[in-house]
Write a protein that holds these residues in place. Structure first.
Motif: not given
Length: 350
Positions: A191-201
């Motif tokens: 959850p801590d870096f989910a927002v940043e990783a959401a676009k590549p995912l």
């Protein structure tokens, strides 16, 4: 207009599916009919034809479905709450599909009922796990478990729906539910870096969906079977998943830097080339809004801010019209540049 003695497109598709005719023979009959038809009765060639509406009765029924299901949700919510309301709508959508999809074979009502059914199943499970969750809001606080479970349940429900009714858009709905589950896993585990990783995912998911769509497309280069309709809806799903992560990051707070605008335009041109090669205009639809922003940004840089909106609309409209008018000519130019083994599996019409 089709005469009672004419062979309908659905009959030709059924003949190909049953083995009575080959795809080449069916296409030969279509070409013969088109050649002998009066000029005004001839339809322009379009490799992306699919059944969306078969007549005004489709629109009439769809309006009725919207009124009925909306009222049903309103009254059931007072009696059984939000979770029960979504469950009732899902059940009602299935039962209505038994008549309008399975018996009447109505295109637009079938698509609407499937989308309502999938959305209602997803909302039922998500509400059951977390009543405060609304369309992904609060993922960081509550974890992604409701989304994961709801997505998996919706995918299973979509598989059952497809087995029963064979509506092509069902595959895309199920895949979209799986994508939601993948995103939910990200928010649940990191959850801590989910927002940043959401676009590549999301980009990775979009490329995976595009690959799946191409598997259906390449298995039916003549686009004579249900597989081409399935591929169409998968492309419709893949396009925003690919385009948004790619160009969304280029749109900053001000969003008027020329470098970003040119980058967005370059991405849009690349998407146009891909769309031309695979003969799928749906890929371009998601890029239009970002291309519009790019043109607007360039116009602002040039000091013509008062005319941003109309000039952007003019350029985009001209681009779309040029692509539409020269679509087949551009494809004839691009296809010979591809490896021969790939080119022969793609639609290639003169």
């Amino acid at each position: 207009m089709t005469k009672p003695s004419d062979i309908s497109p659905d009959t030709l598709l059924a003949a190909v599916a049953s083995g009575l005719l080959t795809a080449e023979q069916a296409q030969g009959l279509r070409d013969l009919e088109s050649a002998n038809a009066p000029v005004l009765d001839r339809e322009p060639h379009d490799d992306e034809k699919f059944r969306f509406i078969s007549g005004f009765s489709d629109i009439f029924v769809t309006i009725g479905l919207g009124l009925f299901l909306g009222a049903l949700g309103y009254f059931s919510r007072d009696m059984v709450g939000n979770t029960g309301m979504f469950a009732v709508i899902a059940a009602a959508s299935w039962l209505l599909a038994e008549y309008f999809t399975r018996q009447q074979r109505m295109a637009l009502p079938s698509i609407v009922l499937l989308l309502v059914y999938a959305g209602a199943v997803f909302s039922t499970v998500a509400e059951a796990f977390n009543p405060s969750l609304r369309f992904g809001v609060g993922l960081g606080n509550h974890g992604g478990l409701p989304i994961v479970v709801a997505g998996l349940a919706t995918a299973v429900a979509a598989a059952l729906h497809y087995r029963r009714f064979r509506v092509p858009v069902t595959i895309a709905a199920g895949v979209a539910a799986l994508v939601a589950s993948v995103v939910g896993v990200l928010f649940m585990l990191w959850p801590d870096f989910a927002v940043e990783a959401a676009k590549p995912l999301l980009l990775a998911c979009g490329l995976a969906v595009f690959t799946l769509a191409m598997r259906f497309d390449l298995s039916d280069p003549q686009r004579q079977t249900r597989r081409t309709d399935i591929a169409f809806w998968l492309h419709m799903l893949a396009a925003p998943l690919i385009v948004h992560p790619m160009v969304g990051g280029l749109v900053g707070e001000g969003g008027s830097e020329a470098v970003s605008a040119w980058s967005i335009l370059a991405i849009f041109i690349a998407l146009a080339i891909v769309a031309l090669v695979v003969d799928r205009r749906a890929i371009l639809v998601s890029g239009l809004s970002y291309a519009g922003f790019a043109f607007g940004s360039l116009v602002v840089k040039a000091g013509l801010s008062d005319g941003v909106v109309p000039l952007t609309m003019l350029v985009l409209g001209a681009l779309v019209l040029l692509l539409s008018a020269g679509w087949h000519a551009l494809r004839r130019t691009l296809l010979p540049l591809l490896p021969g083994a790939l080119a022969v599996r793609l639609p290639a019409h003169t």
